[in-house]
Scaffold this motif. Structure first.
Motif, PDB file in Angstrom:
ATOM      1  N   ALA A 129       0.844  -1.196   0.000  1.00 46.27           N
ATOM      2  CA  ALA A 129       0.000   0.000   0.000  1.00 46.27           C
ATOM      3  C   ALA A 129       0.879   1.246   0.000  1.00 46.27           C
ATOM      4  O   ALA A 129       0.591   2.253  -0.662  1.00 46.27           O
ATOM      5  CB  ALA A 129      -0.909   0.012   1.216  1.00 46.27           C
ATOM      6  N   TYR A 130       1.984   1.160   0.703  1.00 51.43           N
ATOM      7  CA  TYR A 130       2.930   2.269   0.773  1.00 51.43           C
ATOM      8  C   TYR A 130       3.531   2.523  -0.617  1.00 51.43           C
ATOM      9  O   TYR A 130       3.654   3.667  -1.078  1.00 51.43           O
ATOM     10  CB  TYR A 130       4.023   1.900   1.774  1.00 51.43           C
ATOM     11  N   THR A 131       3.890   1.434  -1.318  1.00 49.66           N
ATOM     12  CA  THR A 131       4.399   1.559  -2.681  1.00 49.66           C
ATOM     13  C   THR A 131       3.375   2.261  -3.571  1.00 49.66           C
ATOM     14  O   THR A 131       3.721   3.109  -4.393  1.00 49.66           O
ATOM     15  CB  THR A 131       4.709   0.164  -3.266  1.00 49.66           C
ATOM     16  N   LEU A 132       2.097   1.885  -3.342  1.00 48.31           N
ATOM     17  CA  LEU A 132       1.028   2.497  -4.120  1.00 48.31           C
ATOM     18  C   LEU A 132       1.003   4.011  -3.912  1.00 48.31           C
ATOM     19  O   LEU A 132       0.885   4.795  -4.863  1.00 48.31           O
ATOM     20  CB  LEU A 132      -0.311   1.878  -3.685  1.00 48.31           C
ATOM     21  N   VAL A 133       1.153   4.419  -2.672  1.00 55.11           N
ATOM     22  CA  VAL A 133       1.177   5.854  -2.353  1.00 55.11           C
ATOM     23  C   VAL A 133       2.332   6.532  -3.109  1.00 55.11           C
ATOM     24  O   VAL A 133       2.177   7.606  -3.700  1.00 55.11           O
ATOM     25  CB  VAL A 133       1.333   6.073  -0.827  1.00 55.11           C
ATOM     26  N   PHE A 134       3.463   5.855  -3.109  1.00 56.72           N
ATOM     27  CA  PHE A 134       4.633   6.412  -3.796  1.00 56.72           C
ATOM     28  C   PHE A 134       4.358   6.569  -5.297  1.00 56.72           C
ATOM     29  O   PHE A 134       4.649   7.602  -5.899  1.00 56.72           O
ATOM     30  CB  PHE A 134       5.840   5.495  -3.555  1.00 56.72           C
ATOM     31  N   PHE A 135       3.756   5.537  -5.897  1.00 58.31           N
ATOM     32  CA  PHE A 135       3.421   5.605  -7.322  1.00 58.31           C
ATOM     33  C   PHE A 135       2.531   6.807  -7.611  1.00 58.31           C
ATOM     34  O   PHE A 135       2.758   7.556  -8.558  1.00 58.31           O
ATOM     35  CB  PHE A 135       2.672   4.331  -7.763  1.00 58.31           C
ATOM     36  N   VAL A 136       1.502   6.967  -6.798  1.00 55.19           N
ATOM     37  CA  VAL A 136       0.536   8.049  -7.029  1.00 55.19           C
ATOM     38  C   VAL A 136       1.236   9.405  -6.974  1.00 55.19           C
ATOM     39  O   VAL A 136       0.927  10.318  -7.720  1.00 55.19           O
ATOM     40  CB  VAL A 136      -0.603   7.954  -5.990  1.00 55.19           C
ATOM     41  N   MET A 137       2.224   9.517  -6.081  1.00 56.47           N
ATOM     42  CA  MET A 137       2.951  10.791  -5.980  1.00 56.47           C
ATOM     43  C   MET A 137       3.880  11.018  -7.151  1.00 56.47           C
ATOM     44  O   MET A 137       4.011  12.116  -7.677  1.00 56.47           O
ATOM     45  CB  MET A 137       3.785  10.809  -4.704  1.00 56.47           C
ATOM     46  N   VAL A 138       4.552   9.964  -7.582  1.00 57.23           N
ATOM     47  CA  VAL A 138       5.685  10.167  -8.480  1.00 57.23           C
ATOM     48  C   VAL A 138       5.315  10.019  -9.964  1.00 57.23           C
ATOM     49  O   VAL A 138       5.962  10.590 -10.828  1.00 57.23           O
ATOM     50  CB  VAL A 138       6.846   9.240  -8.065  1.00 57.23           C
TER      51      VAL A 138
END
Lengths: 350, 262
Positions: free
Chosen positions: B234-243
């Motif tokens: 889920a944390y990776t997902l957050v990173f994707f959405v940001m970057v």
């Protein structure tokens, strides 16, 4: 006539590496004159132009004067000159109108006034239709006109042009050369332009200063420059004259292939040259000079004939296009009126 | 024959794309799966994302602050530096241009070690966010300088400046009216590169961080090591959405700057 008179006094420019691009030289450009600086590449003509503009500083001791006032210490932005660069250097982030009005904007002129002046100058340069174009949408010829309009929009005291036509292709260059001559006269402003093309200099300028190795070797009207070159180098550079060599005796110039009339008096060490248009092919029975054709090149309006054996070196003669001159043939040569150029023997600096 | 070749090309391209995308997609899907070991049949949920936010929100905000700080430094230092380098003639300026790119060739770890050796004893600074910002500035500044220099070189800045000067513009007006607007595509491309690199930077930050100055990628590593797989994903997902939006914008800006250069 408007604009300032330019005077250079002892102006020289030595580059940091030690090369002296411009040797100490003096030059006066009267108000309203169009002066051409002509010379081969590397002769220092562009540096001299940049010294007038204030883009270069002269070596200590040299002075640049506009209307008698010393401007040597003024940077380019305070000299109030108009400059047209070889590459035109139009600002890509502005429209044509933005470019032309920039000098006025910098001076804090009111918007309405800028718009009026831009319109006026573009009309003067036959470029009104381009006002809202972007710079990268312009052709070479259009760029040149916009660069010119931008330079004159601020009503400069002096207009300076660095090889204004060299960025154009050959066909366009010839047409724009005449157009530029007309425009410069319309502006009626003191102008100095740099060129390596003698036809350009002779066609546009009121007076041409010929430069060689950092020195001005002759400054004269185009006609005087052509008719009476200061030395053999100028004669060769302007109009492509060839050295005849030979010796004078009894009003004749004795050459390997005969002789040519050379009524004196001449200076004891005079040199004789002739341009391609100074000689004519003639029947051998009437000719006093004979040589052998080594090459004949058909150029449409004339036949360019190279001849050996007549003078000490090779000669080039422009003959009528239908002249009979096949390689190997021996032909007679006749001097056209005023065809012989006599210059004093001068030491030729390297 | 040609059809076969085309089919082969499509197959190879498809495989390559799958090879790159499937792990990322798997991870993203895991992040919203209720129980990874029971698979998608266990249902979808945003609970894990909420849990990440609860645990790691501070790293997200910190990464954003540091990225903006690095951007500000790149604009304030990088643009004027590129301008000065573009105007300066001579060998020294060219040597400095090369020197500026040096941090790109040095591993982030080595850069971090140097910073620690130099400032490690300066405790207040060492444990603050500023310490990480300094590292990011060192690492990202060359990208801004390079991007802006490339545009300046393409437009022949010295000639344009001479033209503006001849029209009466003093030095500060030449900078504002000519240099900055013409450098805009390079500045934009440089800015997006700086922000993206800063947000994703791990090597150097991992060496420089303290438990109280974790950035997003450092937090990711932390969660991978100590959290449930669903939380890490889920944390990776957050990173994707940001970057991801940043990466897309970067491609677009770089293409635009390229077109300008041509």
């Amino acid at each position: 006539m408007s604009g300032a008179a330019i005077a250079l006094e002892g102006v020289a420019r030595t580059f940091p590496g030690g090369a002296q691009a411009v040797r100490p030289c003096a030059l006066v450009v009267p108000q309203g004159e169009i002066l051409g600086l002509l010379g081969p590449s590397g002769c220092g003509k562009t540096t001299l132009l940049r010294l007038i503009a204030g883009l270069e500083r002269p070596d200590p001791g040299g002075r640049v004067l506009f209307d008698g006032r010393d401007v040597t210490r003024l940077p380019v932005e305070a000299r109030h000159v108009g400059m047209v660069f070889q590459s035109y250097a139009l600002f890509p982030n502005m429209t044509v109108a933005g470019n032309v009005g920039y000098g006025l904007r910098v001076r804090g002129v009111r918007r309405a006034e800028i718009a009026a002046r831009v319109e006026e100058v573009l009309a003067l340069c036959d470029a009104s239709a381009l006002a809202s174009r972007r710079v990268d949408q312009l052709s070479g010829g259009q760029r040149q006109r916009v660069a010119l309009a931008r330079a004159v929009a601020v009503r400069p005291r002096v207009l300076l042009l660095d090889e204004p036509l060299s960025a154009l292709d050959a066909a366009l260059r010839e047409r724009l050369r005449d157009e530029l001559a007309t425009l410069l006269r319309r502006f009626a402003i003191t102008a100095v332009f740099v060129t390596h093309d003698q036809a350009e200099a002779l066609a546009i300028a009121d007076r041409v200063a010929v430069m060689r190795a950092g020195r001005i070797v002759q400054a004269d009207t185009p006609r005087a420059l052509y008719a009476a070159p200061a030395d053999a180098w100028v004669a060769r550079f302007v109009g492509g004259a060839a050295d005849l060599g030979g010796v004078v005796s009894d009003g004749s110039l004795l050459l390997p292939g005969g002789r040519l009339p050379a009524p004196g008096p001449h200076a004891p060490r005079a040199r004789f040259l002739v341009r391609p248009g100074g000689l004519d092919l003639a029947d051998r029975s009437e000719a006093t000079l004979v040589g052998a054709v080594t090459r004949a090149t058909f150029l449409g309006d004339r036949l360019r004939v190279e001849i050996d054996g007549a003078a000490e070196g090779a000669l080039v003669v422009d003959a009528a296009p239908d002249a009979a001159a096949a390689p190997g043939a021996r032909v007679g040569l006749r001097l056209r009126p005023g065809g012989l150029i006599v210059v004093p023997e001068a030491e030729e600096a390297p | 024959m040609r059809a076969a070749a085309l089919g082969f090309q499509i197959a190879v391209t498809g495989l390559a794309v799958a090879f790159l995308l499937i792990p990322a997609l798997m991870s993203a899907v895991t992040g919203v799966t209720a129980n990874y070991f029971r698979g998608l049949s266990s249902g979808l949920t945003l609970d894990w994302v909420a849990r990440v936010w609860e645990l790691y929100a501070s790293t997200v905000w910190r990464s954003m602050r540091i990225a903006l700080g690095a951007l500000a430094a790149a604009l304030l230092i990088g643009v004027p530096a590129a301008y000065a380098l573009a105007r300066a003639p001579g060998r020294l300026a060219r040597a400095i241009e090369e020197f500026v790119s040096l941090p790109l060739a040095v591993p982030g770890l080595a850069l971090a070690l140097a910073l620690l050796q130099l400032y490690g004893t300066w405790r207040g600074f060492r444990i603050s966010e500023w310490f990480i910002l300094v590292g990011h500035v060192l690492y990202t500044l060359p990208f801004m300088i390079r991007a802006v220099l490339a545009v300046f070189a393409a437009i022949d800045l010295p000639k344009l400046e001479e033209a503006a000067a001849a029209l009466g513009a003093p030095p500060w007006r030449r900078f504002i009216d000519i240099a900055v607007p013409n450098a805009a595509p390079g500045v934009l491309a440089g800015a997006l590169t700086v922000v993206t690199l800063s947000i994703g930077e791990f090597n150097l930050t991992w060496m420089l961080h303290t438990p109280l100055t974790k950035t997003l990628p450092v937090g990711l590593a932390d969660s991978y090591a100590s959290m449930r797989l669903e939380v890490a994903s889920a944390y990776t997902l957050v990173f994707f959405v940001m970057v991801l939006p940043l990466l897309v914008a970067m491609q677009w800006a770089a293409a635009r700057a390229q077109g300008f250069v041509r």
